[in-house]
Write a protein that holds these residues in place. Structure first.
Motif, short mmCIF file in Angstrom:
data_model
loop_
_atom_site.label_atom_id
_atom_site.label_comp_id
_atom_site.label_asym_id
_atom_site.label_seq_id
_atom_site.Cartn_x
_atom_site.Cartn_y
_atom_site.Cartn_z
N THR A 32 0.85 -1.19 0.00
CA THR A 32 0.00 0.00 0.00
C THR A 32 0.88 1.23 0.00
O THR A 32 1.70 1.43 0.91
N THR A 33 0.75 2.06 -1.02
CA THR A 33 1.60 3.22 -1.18
C THR A 33 1.08 4.40 -0.36
O THR A 33 -0.07 4.40 0.09
N ASP A 41 0.17 7.15 -1.36
CA ASP A 41 -0.95 7.85 -1.99
C ASP A 41 -2.13 6.91 -2.27
O ASP A 41 -3.00 7.21 -3.08
N TYR A 72 -2.49 3.51 -3.29
CA TYR A 72 -2.60 2.42 -4.24
C TYR A 72 -2.21 1.09 -3.58
O TYR A 72 -1.26 1.03 -2.79
N ASP A 73 -2.97 0.05 -3.90
CA ASP A 73 -2.63 -1.30 -3.47
C ASP A 73 -2.01 -2.03 -4.66
O ASP A 73 -2.67 -2.22 -5.71
N LEU A 74 -0.76 -2.44 -4.51
CA LEU A 74 0.01 -3.00 -5.61
C LEU A 74 0.34 -4.46 -5.36
O LEU A 74 0.96 -4.80 -4.35
N ARG A 84 2.84 0.55 -10.09
CA ARG A 84 1.52 1.08 -10.47
C ARG A 84 1.43 1.14 -12.00
O ARG A 84 2.40 1.47 -12.69
N ASN A 119 -2.07 -3.78 -11.84
CA ASN A 119 -2.03 -2.80 -10.76
C ASN A 119 -2.66 -1.48 -11.21
O ASN A 119 -2.51 -1.06 -12.35
N PRO A 120 -3.33 -0.79 -10.29
CA PRO A 120 -3.96 0.49 -10.63
C PRO A 120 -2.93 1.60 -10.77
O PRO A 120 -1.78 1.47 -10.36
N GLY A 121 -3.37 2.73 -11.32
CA GLY A 121 -2.53 3.91 -11.39
C GLY A 121 -1.80 4.06 -12.71
O GLY A 121 -1.89 3.22 -13.61
N ASP A 156 6.06 3.66 -4.89
CA ASP A 156 5.94 2.21 -4.95
C ASP A 156 7.15 1.53 -4.31
O ASP A 156 7.02 0.57 -3.54
#
Length: 233
Positions: free
Chosen positions: A11-12, A14, A16-18, A69, A74-76, A86
């Motif tokens: 979890t970044t 900002d 995002y879950d990677l 990301r 992965n999202p982003g 990341d």
């Protein structure tokens, strides 16, 4: 692909879950008290680096295979600032598992050299291994003549000043490159090697940017040599 590995979610900062992979030392290896944070290049994703992760794990390293990301599922959207977040999330995961930055080698390839050199500024590692590094994204993009509009757009917003960041650090650095690299000019990798606290400079004759040799013992052995040197300091 790596039966003893684990799926992990990073979890970044900002949000995002990677999806990434954590690979413990191979069960049959002499486990080290060291980890490798692996930042892959622009092409493909972490799964394509499974052979290299296996080689590192067989040499006793724990390996965090960083999922970027915008890559795989992965999202982003990738960017210099985003990929640094990341990588910071990856190093936090390693620290939770008992591998602080000082016991970790950051291994980057191509664009990943920009990711790990930026991470080294924020969280200095035990050592850096840079495979096919460029001096900066602008410098390597400028070798494309004419510069395509998309490349110009990316360069204007992302700098990845690898040589500058390496020069500002006293972390031991291994630079690995191919003599026939058609993407990153040899002079740029040479300049990165000359910029910092060089531990080893490995030039593989005839190797190109994306050759399969980079997924095997050439890189893993270089990481192990640096790991051995760090461990005895």
């Amino acid at each position: 692909m790596l039966p003893w590995a684990e799926d992990v979610t990073l979890t970044t900062s900002d949000g995002y879950d990677l999806a990434s992979w954590f690979v413990p030392p191979h069960p049959g290896s002499d486990a080290r008290d060291q980890a490798v944070l692996l930042a892959h290049g622009n092409g493909g994703d972490a799964s394509g680096r499974a052979p290299l992760a296996r080689e590192l794990a067989e040499r006793g390293f724990a390996v965090l295979m960083l999922g970027y990301r915008g890559y795989a599922q992965n999202p982003g959207t990738p960017s210099e600032a985003g990929l640094l977040r990341d990588a910071l999330a990856g190093q936090r995961e390693l620290e939770v598992r008992g591998f602080p930055a000082g016991q970790t080698i950051y291994l980057g390839e191509s664009i990943g050299t920009g990711v790990v050199s930026g991470l080294a500024v924020e969280q200095p590692p035990g050592g850096l291994v840079l495979r096919s590094p460029f001096t900066s994204l602008h410098d390597v993009g400028a070798t494309l003549i004419p510069v395509p509009p998309l490349v110009r757009f990316i360069m204007d917003r992302n700098h990845f000043p690898v040589a500058e960041q390496v020069a500002a650090s006293d972390v031991p650095v291994t630079v690995i490159q191919g003599s026939a690299d058609e993407v990153v000019p040899a002079a740029q990798s040479d300049a990165v090697a000359a910029a910092g606290n060089l531990f080893e400079h490995v030039v593989v004759e005839g190797a190109r940017h994306n050759d399969g040799i980079w997924l095997g013992s050439t890189v893993a052995d270089a990481v192990a040599r640096l790991g051995d040197a760090i461990a005895t300091d």
